[in-house]
Design a protein around this motif. Sequence first.
Motif, PDB file in Angstrom:
ATOM      1  N   GLU A  31       0.809  -1.231   0.000  1.00  0.00           N
ATOM      2  CA  GLU A  31       0.000   0.000   0.000  1.00  0.00           C
ATOM      3  C   GLU A  31       0.837   1.273   0.000  1.00  0.00           C
ATOM      4  O   GLU A  31       0.304   2.371  -0.181  1.00  0.00           O
ATOM      5  CB  GLU A  31      -0.917   0.011   1.243  1.00  0.00           C
ATOM      6  N   GLN A  32       2.130   1.160   0.248  1.00  0.00           N
ATOM      7  CA  GLN A  32       2.965   2.353   0.436  1.00  0.00           C
ATOM      8  C   GLN A  32       4.122   2.365  -0.563  1.00  0.00           C
ATOM      9  O   GLN A  32       4.600   1.306  -0.970  1.00  0.00           O
ATOM     10  CB  GLN A  32       3.562   2.357   1.859  1.00  0.00           C
ATOM     11  N   SER A  40       9.671   4.588   7.591  1.00  0.00           N
ATOM     12  CA  SER A  40       9.001   3.943   8.716  1.00  0.00           C
ATOM     13  C   SER A  40       9.952   3.029   9.486  1.00  0.00           C
ATOM     14  O   SER A  40       9.968   3.016  10.727  1.00  0.00           O
ATOM     15  CB  SER A  40       7.806   3.138   8.191  1.00  0.00           C
ATOM     16  N   ARG A  41      10.759   2.276   8.746  1.00  0.00           N
ATOM     17  CA  ARG A  41      11.765   1.422   9.403  1.00  0.00           C
ATOM     18  C   ARG A  41      12.769   2.273  10.194  1.00  0.00           C
ATOM     19  O   ARG A  41      13.140   1.921  11.321  1.00  0.00           O
ATOM     20  CB  ARG A  41      12.495   0.596   8.336  1.00  0.00           C
ATOM     21  N   LEU A  42      13.227   3.348   9.630  1.00  0.00           N
ATOM     22  CA  LEU A  42      14.202   4.209  10.313  1.00  0.00           C
ATOM     23  C   LEU A  42      13.591   4.856  11.552  1.00  0.00           C
ATOM     24  O   LEU A  42      14.217   4.947  12.613  1.00  0.00           O
ATOM     25  CB  LEU A  42      14.725   5.279   9.351  1.00  0.00           C
ATOM     26  N   TYR A  43      12.325   5.250  11.455  1.00  0.00           N
ATOM     27  CA  TYR A  43      11.646   5.883  12.596  1.00  0.00           C
ATOM     28  C   TYR A  43      11.458   4.898  13.735  1.00  0.00           C
ATOM     29  O   TYR A  43      11.580   5.257  14.918  1.00  0.00           O
ATOM     30  CB  TYR A  43      10.302   6.440  12.141  1.00  0.00           C
ATOM     31  N   ALA A  44      11.176   3.651  13.400  1.00  0.00           N
ATOM     32  CA  ALA A  44      10.983   2.640  14.449  1.00  0.00           C
ATOM     33  C   ALA A  44      12.239   2.487  15.308  1.00  0.00           C
ATOM     34  O   ALA A  44      12.174   2.249  16.513  1.00  0.00           O
ATOM     35  CB  ALA A  44      10.608   1.307  13.817  1.00  0.00           C
ATOM     36  N   ALA A  45      13.392   2.639  14.678  1.00  0.00           N
ATOM     37  CA  ALA A  45      14.659   2.491  15.414  1.00  0.00           C
ATOM     38  C   ALA A  45      15.150   3.801  16.008  1.00  0.00           C
ATOM     39  O   ALA A  45      15.745   3.805  17.093  1.00  0.00           O
ATOM     40  CB  ALA A  45      15.730   1.918  14.479  1.00  0.00           C
ATOM     41  N   PHE A  46      14.918   4.910  15.302  1.00  0.00           N
ATOM     42  CA  PHE A  46      15.479   6.202  15.712  1.00  0.00           C
ATOM     43  C   PHE A  46      14.406   7.280  15.747  1.00  0.00           C
ATOM     44  O   PHE A  46      14.464   8.255  15.007  1.00  0.00           O
ATOM     45  CB  PHE A  46      16.581   6.636  14.741  1.00  0.00           C
TER      46      PHE A  46
END
Length: 236
Positions: A31-32, A40-46
């Motif tokens: 969907e993205q 989104s992956r980077l935000y989840a970690a940082f």
Amino acid sequence: MSNTLWLIVPAAGQGKRMGATKPKQYLALGEQPILAHTLSRLYAAFPTAHLVLCLDNDDCWFSSAWVPFANWQRVSGGAERMDSVLNALKSITAQQDDVVIVHDVARPCVTSADLLALLHAANEHPSGALLAMPVADTMKRANAEQLSTATESRDGLWHALTPQGFRYALLRQALEHAVDHQRVVTDEASAVEALGEAPRLVSGRRDNLKITHPDDLALAAAIMASQAAQGSGTSL
Ligand SMILES: Nc1ccn([C@@H]2O[C@H](COP(=O)(O)OP(=O)(O)OP(=O)(O)O)[C@@H](O)[C@H]2O)c(=O)n1
Ligand SMILES: C[C@](O)(CO)[C@H](O)COP(=O)(O)O
């Protein structure tokens, strides 16, 4: 004063090898678009990092709705990937020993565990660090006719991945040195190596794919589905 974690995402490429009607970072994975998955992956970690997103000045596909970070800015991309990263470094007011993490927008499968392992190594090693994976295939040298003329030793040979992380002062010095010497580098670590520094290789997951060619899209979708099933994308 606590140091800021800077996150530079080069996303100003045209995706020529993908051969699509839009830059590959805007191609859909589910969907993205790829760009949204990577951020989104980077935000989840940082989640508290300051994001600097390198975008082409003519980019008409980007939407800020895909940026989850509270602290972020966009910067113009450059002719080469290294120019985009250097533009980002010049656009921020960083402390000399702030850590800067650089991650390709074309690598949406990176996991939180790998991201945090890389950050730890970049904090620990003055020469910085990069995610990488040891070469597992036999490596051939081809001639102009695509005939195999030699086999290269794979001892000590690694595939460089991203993210790559360095102290702000070192990374800026390394990229400016490359520009001054009219040397195009394809990753940050090679610019740092040219200064005589030896960044730490951090063994990363082999599914940290850089989406480059058309068949990489289905592969990336399968990787992300597998990671979701295993709970390994953003879990620690
Ligand atoms: N002038 C450039 C060139 C590349 N990149 C970014 O650097 C990353 C790695 O580059 P690559 O995979 O080569 O992307 P493209 O340059 O878009 O691909 P191609 O070489 O096939 O055009 C990508 O996230 C791309 O968006 C960038 O920010 N600025
Ligand atoms: C930075 C990188 O992803 C490490 O493997 C790679 O060098 C990018 O190369 P590209 O030709 O810009 O895709």
